[in-house]
Design a protein around this motif. Structure first.
Motif, PDB file in Angstrom:
ATOM      1  N   SER A 120       0.823  -1.211   0.000  1.00  0.00           N
ATOM      2  CA  SER A 120       0.000   0.000   0.000  1.00  0.00           C
ATOM      3  C   SER A 120       0.853   1.254   0.000  1.00  0.00           C
ATOM      4  O   SER A 120       0.569   2.218  -0.730  1.00  0.00           O
ATOM      5  CB  SER A 120      -0.942   0.007   1.208  1.00  0.00           C
ATOM      6  N   LYS A 121       1.905   1.267   0.805  1.00  0.00           N
ATOM      7  CA  LYS A 121       2.783   2.439   0.878  1.00  0.00           C
ATOM      8  C   LYS A 121       3.420   2.718  -0.487  1.00  0.00           C
ATOM      9  O   LYS A 121       3.431   3.857  -0.963  1.00  0.00           O
ATOM     10  CB  LYS A 121       3.887   2.217   1.913  1.00  0.00           C
ATOM     11  N   LEU A 122       3.956   1.665  -1.099  1.00  0.00           N
ATOM     12  CA  LEU A 122       4.675   1.848  -2.353  1.00  0.00           C
ATOM     13  C   LEU A 122       3.736   2.171  -3.521  1.00  0.00           C
ATOM     14  O   LEU A 122       4.070   2.975  -4.399  1.00  0.00           O
ATOM     15  CB  LEU A 122       5.504   0.602  -2.675  1.00  0.00           C
ATOM     16  N   LYS A 123       2.556   1.572  -3.516  1.00  0.00           N
ATOM     17  CA  LYS A 123       1.633   1.873  -4.611  1.00  0.00           C
ATOM     18  C   LYS A 123       1.078   3.287  -4.473  1.00  0.00           C
ATOM     19  O   LYS A 123       0.931   4.005  -5.472  1.00  0.00           O
ATOM     20  CB  LYS A 123       0.504   0.843  -4.680  1.00  0.00           C
ATOM     21  N   ASN A 124       0.789   3.706  -3.236  1.00  0.00           N
ATOM     22  CA  ASN A 124       0.347   5.084  -3.026  1.00  0.00           C
ATOM     23  C   ASN A 124       1.428   6.074  -3.442  1.00  0.00           C
ATOM     24  O   ASN A 124       1.134   7.127  -4.002  1.00  0.00           O
ATOM     25  CB  ASN A 124      -0.039   5.301  -1.556  1.00  0.00           C
ATOM     26  N   PHE A 125       2.676   5.731  -3.168  1.00  0.00           N
ATOM     27  CA  PHE A 125       3.800   6.579  -3.594  1.00  0.00           C
ATOM     28  C   PHE A 125       3.847   6.666  -5.114  1.00  0.00           C
ATOM     29  O   PHE A 125       4.007   7.752  -5.686  1.00  0.00           O
ATOM     30  CB  PHE A 125       5.104   6.015  -3.037  1.00  0.00           C
ATOM     31  N   CYS A 126       3.681   5.537  -5.775  1.00  0.00           N
ATOM     32  CA  CYS A 126       3.690   5.502  -7.238  1.00  0.00           C
ATOM     33  C   CYS A 126       2.553   6.341  -7.810  1.00  0.00           C
ATOM     34  O   CYS A 126       2.753   7.139  -8.735  1.00  0.00           O
ATOM     35  CB  CYS A 126       3.580   4.053  -7.703  1.00  0.00           C
ATOM     36  N   LEU A 127       1.359   6.200  -7.258  1.00  0.00           N
ATOM     37  CA  LEU A 127       0.206   6.975  -7.718  1.00  0.00           C
ATOM     38  C   LEU A 127       0.428   8.467  -7.469  1.00  0.00           C
ATOM     39  O   LEU A 127       0.046   9.313  -8.290  1.00  0.00           O
ATOM     40  CB  LEU A 127      -1.062   6.500  -7.007  1.00  0.00           C
ATOM     41  N   HIS A 128       1.062   8.796  -6.337  1.00  0.00           N
ATOM     42  CA  HIS A 128       1.356  10.191  -6.011  1.00  0.00           C
ATOM     43  C   HIS A 128       2.304  10.810  -7.047  1.00  0.00           C
ATOM     44  O   HIS A 128       2.097  11.943  -7.480  1.00  0.00           O
ATOM     45  CB  HIS A 128       1.981  10.281  -4.617  1.00  0.00           C
ATOM     46  N   VAL A 129       3.342  10.072  -7.429  1.00  0.00           N
ATOM     47  CA  VAL A 129       4.305  10.584  -8.409  1.00  0.00           C
ATOM     48  C   VAL A 129       3.605  10.877  -9.737  1.00  0.00           C
ATOM     49  O   VAL A 129       3.852  11.908 -10.377  1.00  0.00           O
ATOM     50  CB  VAL A 129       5.471   9.590  -8.604  1.00  0.00           C
ATOM     51  N   THR A 250      19.788  12.147  -6.920  1.00  0.00           N
ATOM     52  CA  THR A 250      20.183  13.555  -6.940  1.00  0.00           C
ATOM     53  C   THR A 250      19.030  14.467  -7.347  1.00  0.00           C
ATOM     54  O   THR A 250      18.801  15.511  -6.718  1.00  0.00           O
ATOM     55  CB  THR A 250      21.365  13.760  -7.909  1.00  0.00           C
ATOM     56  N   TYR A 251      18.282  14.074  -8.373  1.00  0.00           N
ATOM     57  CA  TYR A 251      17.275  14.972  -8.935  1.00  0.00           C
ATOM     58  C   TYR A 251      15.835  14.576  -8.600  1.00  0.00           C
ATOM     59  O   TYR A 251      14.898  15.285  -8.982  1.00  0.00           O
ATOM     60  CB  TYR A 251      17.468  15.073 -10.452  1.00  0.00           C
ATOM     61  N   GLY A 252      15.666  13.494  -7.846  1.00  0.00           N
ATOM     62  CA  GLY A 252      14.319  13.085  -7.449  1.00  0.00           C
ATOM     63  C   GLY A 252      13.948  13.549  -6.063  1.00  0.00           C
ATOM     64  O   GLY A 252      13.102  12.933  -5.404  1.00  0.00           O
ATOM     65  N   LYS A 253      14.560  14.639  -5.604  1.00  0.00           N
ATOM     66  CA  LYS A 253      14.375  15.102  -4.223  1.00  0.00           C
ATOM     67  C   LYS A 253      12.906  15.293  -3.859  1.00  0.00           C
ATOM     68  O   LYS A 253      12.455  14.854  -2.789  1.00  0.00           O
ATOM     69  CB  LYS A 253      15.126  16.414  -4.005  1.00  0.00           C
ATOM     70  N   GLN A 254      12.146  15.936  -4.731  1.00  0.00           N
ATOM     71  CA  GLN A 254      10.744  16.209  -4.416  1.00  0.00           C
ATOM     72  C   GLN A 254       9.963  14.908  -4.208  1.00  0.00           C
ATOM     73  O   GLN A 254       9.202  14.771  -3.241  1.00  0.00           O
ATOM     74  CB  GLN A 254      10.112  17.041  -5.530  1.00  0.00           C
ATOM     75  N   ALA A 255      10.156  13.964  -5.100  1.00  0.00           N
ATOM     76  CA  ALA A 255       9.453  12.682  -4.973  1.00  0.00           C
ATOM     77  C   ALA A 255       9.925  11.917  -3.742  1.00  0.00           C
ATOM     78  O   ALA A 255       9.105  11.338  -3.003  1.00  0.00           O
ATOM     79  CB  ALA A 255       9.674  11.836  -6.226  1.00  0.00           C
ATOM     80  N   LEU A 256      11.215  11.907  -3.491  1.00  0.00           N
ATOM     81  CA  LEU A 256      11.755  11.153  -2.357  1.00  0.00           C
ATOM     82  C   LEU A 256      11.386  11.799  -1.023  1.00  0.00           C
ATOM     83  O   LEU A 256      11.181  11.094  -0.022  1.00  0.00           O
ATOM     84  CB  LEU A 256      13.273  11.016  -2.499  1.00  0.00           C
ATOM     85  N   LEU A 265       8.190   5.822   3.959  1.00  0.00           N
ATOM     86  CA  LEU A 265       9.137   4.916   3.310  1.00  0.00           C
ATOM     87  C   LEU A 265      10.573   5.348   3.583  1.00  0.00           C
ATOM     88  O   LEU A 265      10.859   6.536   3.778  1.00  0.00           O
ATOM     89  CB  LEU A 265       8.905   4.915   1.799  1.00  0.00           C
ATOM     90  N   LYS A 266      11.468   4.386   3.583  1.00  0.00           N
ATOM     91  CA  LYS A 266      12.888   4.710   3.657  1.00  0.00           C
ATOM     92  C   LYS A 266      13.302   5.347   2.337  1.00  0.00           C
ATOM     93  O   LYS A 266      12.872   4.910   1.262  1.00  0.00           O
ATOM     94  CB  LYS A 266      13.710   3.443   3.936  1.00  0.00           C
ATOM     95  N   ARG A 267      14.152   6.340   2.412  1.00  0.00           N
ATOM     96  CA  ARG A 267      14.481   7.119   1.226  1.00  0.00           C
ATOM     97  C   ARG A 267      15.152   6.263   0.148  1.00  0.00           C
ATOM     98  O   ARG A 267      14.823   6.378  -1.041  1.00  0.00           O
ATOM     99  CB  ARG A 267      15.381   8.296   1.606  1.00  0.00           C
ATOM    100  N   ASP A 268      16.078   5.402   0.552  1.00  0.00           N
ATOM    101  CA  ASP A 268      16.752   4.592  -0.468  1.00  0.00           C
ATOM    102  C   ASP A 268      15.814   3.555  -1.064  1.00  0.00           C
ATOM    103  O   ASP A 268      15.865   3.273  -2.259  1.00  0.00           O
ATOM    104  CB  ASP A 268      18.024   3.939   0.088  1.00  0.00           C
ATOM    105  N   GLU A 269      14.915   2.992  -0.258  1.00  0.00           N
ATOM    106  CA  GLU A 269      13.932   2.050  -0.790  1.00  0.00           C
ATOM    107  C   GLU A 269      13.019   2.746  -1.802  1.00  0.00           C
ATOM    108  O   GLU A 269      12.714   2.195  -2.864  1.00  0.00           O
ATOM    109  CB  GLU A 269      13.095   1.450   0.333  1.00  0.00           C
ATOM    110  N   ASN A 273      12.609   1.952  -5.871  1.00  0.00           N
ATOM    111  CA  ASN A 273      11.289   1.738  -6.461  1.00  0.00           C
ATOM    112  C   ASN A 273      11.010   2.743  -7.561  1.00  0.00           C
ATOM    113  O   ASN A 273      10.410   2.398  -8.591  1.00  0.00           O
ATOM    114  CB  ASN A 273      10.203   1.821  -5.381  1.00  0.00           C
ATOM    115  N   LEU A 274      11.436   3.988  -7.368  1.00  0.00           N
ATOM    116  CA  LEU A 274      11.231   5.007  -8.393  1.00  0.00           C
ATOM    117  C   LEU A 274      11.987   4.634  -9.670  1.00  0.00           C
ATOM    118  O   LEU A 274      11.450   4.735 -10.780  1.00  0.00           O
ATOM    119  CB  LEU A 274      11.705   6.366  -7.867  1.00  0.00           C
ATOM    120  N   VAL A 275      13.220   4.180  -9.513  1.00  0.00           N
ATOM    121  CA  VAL A 275      13.998   3.732 -10.668  1.00  0.00           C
ATOM    122  C   VAL A 275      13.281   2.582 -11.367  1.00  0.00           C
ATOM    123  O   VAL A 275      13.152   2.560 -12.601  1.00  0.00           O
ATOM    124  CB  VAL A 275      15.422   3.303 -10.257  1.00  0.00           C
TER     125      VAL A 275
END
Length: 474
Positions: A120-129, A250-256, A265-269, A273-275
């Motif tokens: 749920s956390k990761l899919k919500n993050f994906c939908l948010h992006v 470096t450039y995904g600061k806003q999303a992370l 979510l942990k920032r590196d995780e 996932n974003l990659v």
């Protein structure tokens, strides 16, 4: 396996053969002797059933267990989307799962079942992006395709031919990076990727999928004893992946930042996932589907080209630009994209483990499945089911137009679910479902803004080579 019936429920036909030997024999048939579609068709004819048992590649020693009950029709296939009945944990690539070293040691969203907390956390993050960058999709796609047409025109002017696939690589990668990260990958800076980003990503994807696909480069027998027999190590692409990851970090600061602050979510995780979401799912899917879309439209001929051009240009004029209102007014374009998604879904396979004893129903029978057994489906057979679609193997651009056409959309399954259903955190339907349909329609719209018609070399099936490009005259 013997086939018996009790109360109308039958045993699933087919056999896995001897341990190890049966799986290797099936893999040889799949990759070398027959090829994917003949592999399934021959067994479907042999067992007189669209549901049967078979070993799926790559088999031992890579697969956890190659034994699968395969589903090949529109009635049985949808059970693979029902997460109350099937477990989707670690089945994204079927009976084989690449090492998590390819994704920073994390199991990314695609490999999670909705029952797992992180899903749920990761899919919500994906939908948010996707939502957070919605205002960028149209202008950035116009910018990226503008570069694409210019490069194709230059190629064509020089040699009388222009290769779409090669230019499409950079176009898609630039579009996604500019839209999601607000950064051109070639811009100078310590994390710049130059023009190498697509090649880094392709190598990273290729090593993960090598055991279950044909390269089209190596001789088939050589593939069998090398990349289909042993998993390729992450070490071979570690440096390339780090460059891509560093660019996103470096450039995904806003999303992370949102991943940490809004979704816990942990920032590196979140970055891994974003990659994966952008590079494996979105970029990888575009590289498969866009050429298929161009090929189908090219083969359909000039009358379809003229009809699409008229509709697209008329709607743009009426709505004062290529905006969402204009796009929604293009019924033929919409139907054309859905028809290609039906015939050539970018992700052809789906899998899941039975959560309990089940009965799987096809058009012709009911079959008993035991808890824990792996179910799998080859989607092009389900979406070309002759009991659902007239002329199922033919490309009919107007198939999904009108009231009757709309009714058929529930059988379009490319997004890991029926087109008539919505993606949620509780299912495995593609988070970017609407995004993919939108940019596919945009590609064709921009194509016919730039050209009246075009032809491609029909003998180059692995890539799209334009042999004529007729510039727009109106």
């Amino acid at each position: 396996m013997a086939c018996s019936s009790y109360g109308g429920v039958q045993d699933v036909p087919g056999s896995y053969g001897l341990p190890i030997i049966g799986a290797i024999a099936d893999r040889y048939d799949y990759f070398v002797k027959k090829g994917v579609e003949p592999f399934f068709r021959k067994r479907m004819e042999k067992y007189k059933s669209t549901v049967f048992r078979v070993n799926m590649p790559p088999g031992p020693p890579i697969s956890r267990d190659p034994r699968v009950i395969i589903l090949l029709d529109a009635k049985s296939f949808p059970i693979l989307f029902d997460t109350s009945k099937v477990d989707k944990k670690n089945v994204f690539t079927g009976v084989y799962t690449p090492s998590t070293k390819f994704t920073g040691g994390y199991r990314v969203l695609s490999y999670l079942d909705p029952s797992e907390e992180n899903h749920s956390k990761l899919k919500n993050f994906c939908l948010h992006v996707l939502k957070a960058n919605a205002t960028k999709w149209l202008p950035e796609f116009e910018r990226a395709t503008g570069d694409l047409w210019a490069k194709l025109d230059q190629q064509f002017a020089k040699s009388g031919e222009a290769e779409f696939n090669r230019e499409n690589l950079q176009m898609c990668f630039n579009f996604l990076c500019r839209s999601v990260l607000g950064r051109d990958p070639a811009d100078p800076g310590h994390a710049s990727l130059g023009t190498e980003g697509p090649s880094y990503v392709l190598k990273w994807i290729g090593l993960q999928l090598a055991p279950i696909v044909s390269t089209g480069v190596l001789p088939k027998l050589l593939e069998e004893i090398t990349i289909h027999a042993l998993p390729l190590p992450f070490l071979l692409v570690r440096g390339d992946y780090k460059k891509v990851y560093d660019f996103f970090w470096t450039y995904g600061k806003q999303a992370l930042d949102s991943a940490e602050q809004q979704f816990g979510l942990k920032r590196d995780e979140a970055c891994h996932n974003l990659v994966f979401n952008i590079c494996f799912n979105a970029f990888g899917g575009m590289l498969i589907f866009f050429p298929a879309l161009i090929q189908r439209i090219a083969a359909a001929g000039r009358q379809l080209h003229a009809d699409l051009a008229e509709e697209i240009r008329g709607s743009i004029k009426e709505n004062r630009g290529l905006n969402m209102r204009a796009l929604e007014g293009m019924a033929l374009l919409r139907s054309t994209v859905y028809e290609v998604l039906r015939i050539e879904p970018p992700v052809p396979f789906q899998y899941g483990h039975a959560k309990e004893d089940l009965v799987v129903e096809s058009h012709d029978g009911k079959y008993a499945v035991k808890k824990g057994e792996m179910l799998g489906g080859y989607q092009p057979f389900a979406t070309r089911d002759p009991k659902v679609f007239h002329y199922p193997d033919d490309f009919l651009p107007r198939r999904f137009m009108g009231e009757e056409g709309e009714k058929l959309l529930k059988y379009v399954l490319w997004s890991n679910g029926p087109e008539t259903e919505q993606t949620t955190v509780h299912n495995k339907q593609c988070a970017g479902k609407h995004f993919v349909v939108m940019i596919s329609r945009l590609l064709v719209a921009h194509l016919f803004v730039h050209y009246d018609s075009f032809e491609i070399n029909p003998s180059t099936t692995t890539k799209v080579v334009f042999t004529s490009l007729h510039k727009a005259t109106s």
